[in-house]
Design a protein around this motif. Sequence first.
Motif, PDB file in Angstrom:
ATOM      1  N   ASN A 118       0.808  -1.225   0.000  1.00 23.88           N
ATOM      2  CA  ASN A 118       0.000   0.000   0.000  1.00 23.88           C
ATOM      3  C   ASN A 118       0.843   1.277   0.000  1.00 23.88           C
ATOM      4  N   ASN A 119       1.881   1.297   0.823  1.00 25.21           N
ATOM      5  CA  ASN A 119       2.734   2.497   0.859  1.00 25.21           C
ATOM      6  C   ASN A 119       3.444   2.705  -0.475  1.00 25.21           C
ATOM      7  N   ILE A 120       3.967   1.626  -1.053  1.00 18.63           N
ATOM      8  CA  ILE A 120       4.674   1.760  -2.334  1.00 18.63           C
ATOM      9  C   ILE A 120       3.673   2.060  -3.458  1.00 18.63           C
ATOM     10  N   GLY A 121       2.446   1.530  -3.311  1.00 20.10           N
ATOM     11  CA  GLY A 121       1.387   1.864  -4.270  1.00 20.10           C
ATOM     12  C   GLY A 121       1.136   3.363  -4.301  1.00 20.10           C
ATOM     13  N   LEU A 122       1.109   3.980  -3.105  1.00 24.46           N
ATOM     14  CA  LEU A 122       0.892   5.430  -3.011  1.00 24.46           C
ATOM     15  C   LEU A 122       2.070   6.191  -3.636  1.00 24.46           C
ATOM     16  N   VAL A 123       3.281   5.721  -3.397  1.00 24.40           N
ATOM     17  CA  VAL A 123       4.470   6.361  -3.972  1.00 24.40           C
ATOM     18  C   VAL A 123       4.412   6.295  -5.505  1.00 24.40           C
ATOM     19  N   PHE A 124       4.011   5.146  -6.015  1.00 24.65           N
ATOM     20  CA  PHE A 124       3.907   4.953  -7.461  1.00 24.65           C
ATOM     21  C   PHE A 124       2.877   5.927  -8.046  1.00 24.65           C
ATOM     22  N   LEU A 125       1.719   6.014  -7.384  1.00 28.54           N
ATOM     23  CA  LEU A 125       0.657   6.928  -7.827  1.00 28.54           C
ATOM     24  C   LEU A 125       1.165   8.373  -7.860  1.00 28.54           C
ATOM     25  N   ASN A 126       1.882   8.773  -6.792  1.00 28.32           N
ATOM     26  CA  ASN A 126       2.413  10.143  -6.713  1.00 28.32           C
ATOM     27  C   ASN A 126       3.445  10.417  -7.804  1.00 28.32           C
ATOM     28  N   LEU A 181       2.995  13.361 -10.539  1.00 19.89           N
ATOM     29  CA  LEU A 181       3.954  14.461 -10.667  1.00 19.89           C
ATOM     30  C   LEU A 181       4.503  14.556 -12.085  1.00 19.89           C
ATOM     31  N   ARG A 182       4.787  13.396 -12.691  1.00 22.30           N
ATOM     32  CA  ARG A 182       5.304  13.390 -14.070  1.00 22.30           C
ATOM     33  C   ARG A 182       4.288  14.003 -15.035  1.00 22.30           C
ATOM     34  N   LEU A 183       2.998  13.688 -14.781  1.00 26.61           N
ATOM     35  CA  LEU A 183       1.948  14.207 -15.663  1.00 26.61           C
ATOM     36  C   LEU A 183       1.741  15.708 -15.457  1.00 26.61           C
ATOM     37  N   LEU A 184       1.703  16.122 -14.177  1.00 26.24           N
ATOM     38  CA  LEU A 184       1.395  17.525 -13.872  1.00 26.24           C
ATOM     39  C   LEU A 184       2.577  18.451 -14.133  1.00 26.24           C
ATOM     40  N   PRO A 192       5.957  17.900 -15.846  1.00 26.27           N
ATOM     41  CA  PRO A 192       6.980  17.108 -16.537  1.00 26.27           C
ATOM     42  C   PRO A 192       8.385  17.693 -16.412  1.00 26.27           C
ATOM     43  N   ALA A 193       8.507  19.027 -16.301  1.00 24.57           N
ATOM     44  CA  ALA A 193       9.844  19.622 -16.204  1.00 24.57           C
ATOM     45  C   ALA A 193      10.427  19.466 -14.806  1.00 24.57           C
ATOM     46  N   ALA A 194       9.562  19.303 -13.818  1.00 22.44           N
ATOM     47  CA  ALA A 194       9.948  19.101 -12.417  1.00 22.44           C
ATOM     48  C   ALA A 194      10.793  20.264 -11.879  1.00 22.44           C
ATOM     49  N   ALA A 195      11.319  20.085 -10.664  1.00 20.80           N
ATOM     50  CA  ALA A 195      12.059  21.170 -10.010  1.00 20.80           C
ATOM     51  C   ALA A 195      13.335  21.525 -10.760  1.00 20.80           C
ATOM     52  N   VAL A 196      14.011  20.519 -11.310  1.00 21.61           N
ATOM     53  CA  VAL A 196      15.239  20.818 -12.071  1.00 21.61           C
ATOM     54  C   VAL A 196      14.933  21.685 -13.276  1.00 21.61           C
ATOM     55  N   GLY A 197      13.791  21.445 -13.913  1.00 25.20           N
ATOM     56  CA  GLY A 197      13.396  22.251 -15.068  1.00 25.20           C
ATOM     57  C   GLY A 197      13.201  23.706 -14.675  1.00 25.20           C
ATOM     58  N   VAL A 198      12.562  23.923 -13.505  1.00 25.48           N
ATOM     59  CA  VAL A 198      12.350  25.288 -13.019  1.00 25.48           C
ATOM     60  C   VAL A 198      13.702  25.947 -12.717  1.00 25.48           C
ATOM     61  N   ALA A 199      14.618  25.167 -12.103  1.00 22.13           N
ATOM     62  CA  ALA A 199      15.953  25.706 -11.795  1.00 22.13           C
ATOM     63  C   ALA A 199      16.709  26.048 -13.074  1.00 22.13           C
ATOM     64  N   GLU A 226      -0.766  16.720  -0.871  1.00 20.03           N
ATOM     65  CA  GLU A 226       0.379  17.283  -0.142  1.00 20.03           C
ATOM     66  C   GLU A 226       1.630  17.271  -1.033  1.00 20.03           C
ATOM     67  N   ILE A 227       1.760  16.234  -1.862  1.00 18.09           N
ATOM     68  CA  ILE A 227       2.892  16.148  -2.791  1.00 18.09           C
ATOM     69  C   ILE A 227       2.834  17.324  -3.785  1.00 18.09           C
ATOM     70  N   ILE A 228       1.629  17.636  -4.278  1.00 21.08           N
ATOM     71  CA  ILE A 228       1.478  18.751  -5.224  1.00 21.08           C
ATOM     72  C   ILE A 228       1.799  20.079  -4.526  1.00 21.08           C
ATOM     73  N   LEU A 229       1.279  20.244  -3.298  1.00 20.22           N
ATOM     74  CA  LEU A 229       1.566  21.458  -2.525  1.00 20.22           C
ATOM     75  C   LEU A 229       3.075  21.620  -2.302  1.00 20.22           C
ATOM     76  N   SER A 230       3.740  20.533  -1.927  1.00 20.92           N
ATOM     77  CA  SER A 230       5.200  20.577  -1.700  1.00 20.92           C
ATOM     78  C   SER A 230       5.926  21.008  -2.962  1.00 20.92           C
ATOM     79  N   MET A 231       5.466  20.462  -4.092  1.00 23.94           N
ATOM     80  CA  MET A 231       6.133  20.772  -5.353  1.00 23.94           C
ATOM     81  C   MET A 231       5.979  22.259  -5.692  1.00 23.94           C
ATOM     82  N   LEU A 232       4.784  22.806  -5.472  1.00 22.48           N
ATOM     83  CA  LEU A 232       4.561  24.227  -5.781  1.00 22.48           C
ATOM     84  C   LEU A 232       5.401  25.117  -4.859  1.00 22.48           C
TER      85      LEU A 232
END
Length: 287
Positions: free
Chosen positions: A48-56, A60-63, A65-72, A143-149
């Motif tokens: 279950n925990n790894i399932g949640l990590v996989f979902l996140n 994140l990849r979908l929402l 794609p450039a991620a934090a490195v892209g912003v940097a 919370e993952i989305i909030l952290s990313m923003l």
Amino acid sequence: MDWNNWLLDHEVAIRLGFFFSVFAAIAAWEIRSPRRVLTVSKAQRWFNNIGLVFLNTVLLRLLFPAAAVGVAAVASANGWGLLNIQPLPLPVAVVIAVVVLDFVIYLQHVMVHAIPALWRLHRVHHADLDYDVTTGARFHPLEIILSMLIKFATILVLGPPVVAVILFEVILNATAMFNHGNIRLPTNVDRVLRWFLVTPDMHRVHHSVEDDEANSNFGFSLPWWDRLFGTYRDQPRGGHEGMTIGIHHYRDAAQVDRLPGMLRLPFVGKISSYAINRRQWSKGDAE
Ligand SMILES: [Zn+2]
Ligand SMILES: [Zn+2]
């Protein structure tokens, strides 16, 4: 600049390499000599925990794609951010950026405990009835989305070198797995190490059901913020083997340790006495 390109090209391999090595090392350690007896089977928890990590990860990849490195990379190409105003030697800029990003994570962690709506999200991390290497990565998708923003905003203001963002994320990932490990370090090693790094015994205090203990030790990588800002607590009252992990009143494994229950958790129950303005200042249960 070429070095940055090389890093960006090999970023995924670097991240996965570190992730799997640290995960395998901590997992082997906690299977060999666990610190505490688990209440829910490891197979069920991991599924279950790894399932949640996989979902996140997919989300994140979908929402983003450039991620934090892209912003940097965009910030440094445009000269945005404090560290781009006056060019510093790369190692200096990297150290400053990693320390500042870690401080922001500390502040964010205090915030998600204090604000009622955000505590609803962060409860998913705390509701785990046990504490092991997979707890370190279980966060609600919102919370993952909030952290990313928050991380994007920090990067735009700070303007860290791309390498610093990759380094910070790899370190945070590795330390989160390490300090959520169901493992035991020799007492004297723990005492010395926790001046530089959050240890498993230090962060375990934060997963106590007791609200004063859960409102301690917010740091993920660097232990200094808790000591500087008065949120440091040495040990849990009940001892590491005797303390109860999780949240009061959320003790049903079907709800808190299964994926559908975890996803629904922010939307159930009332925040009656835990968050900052719901506290009973005399004596009351936390939830
Ligand atoms: Zn927390
Ligand atoms: Zn934690």
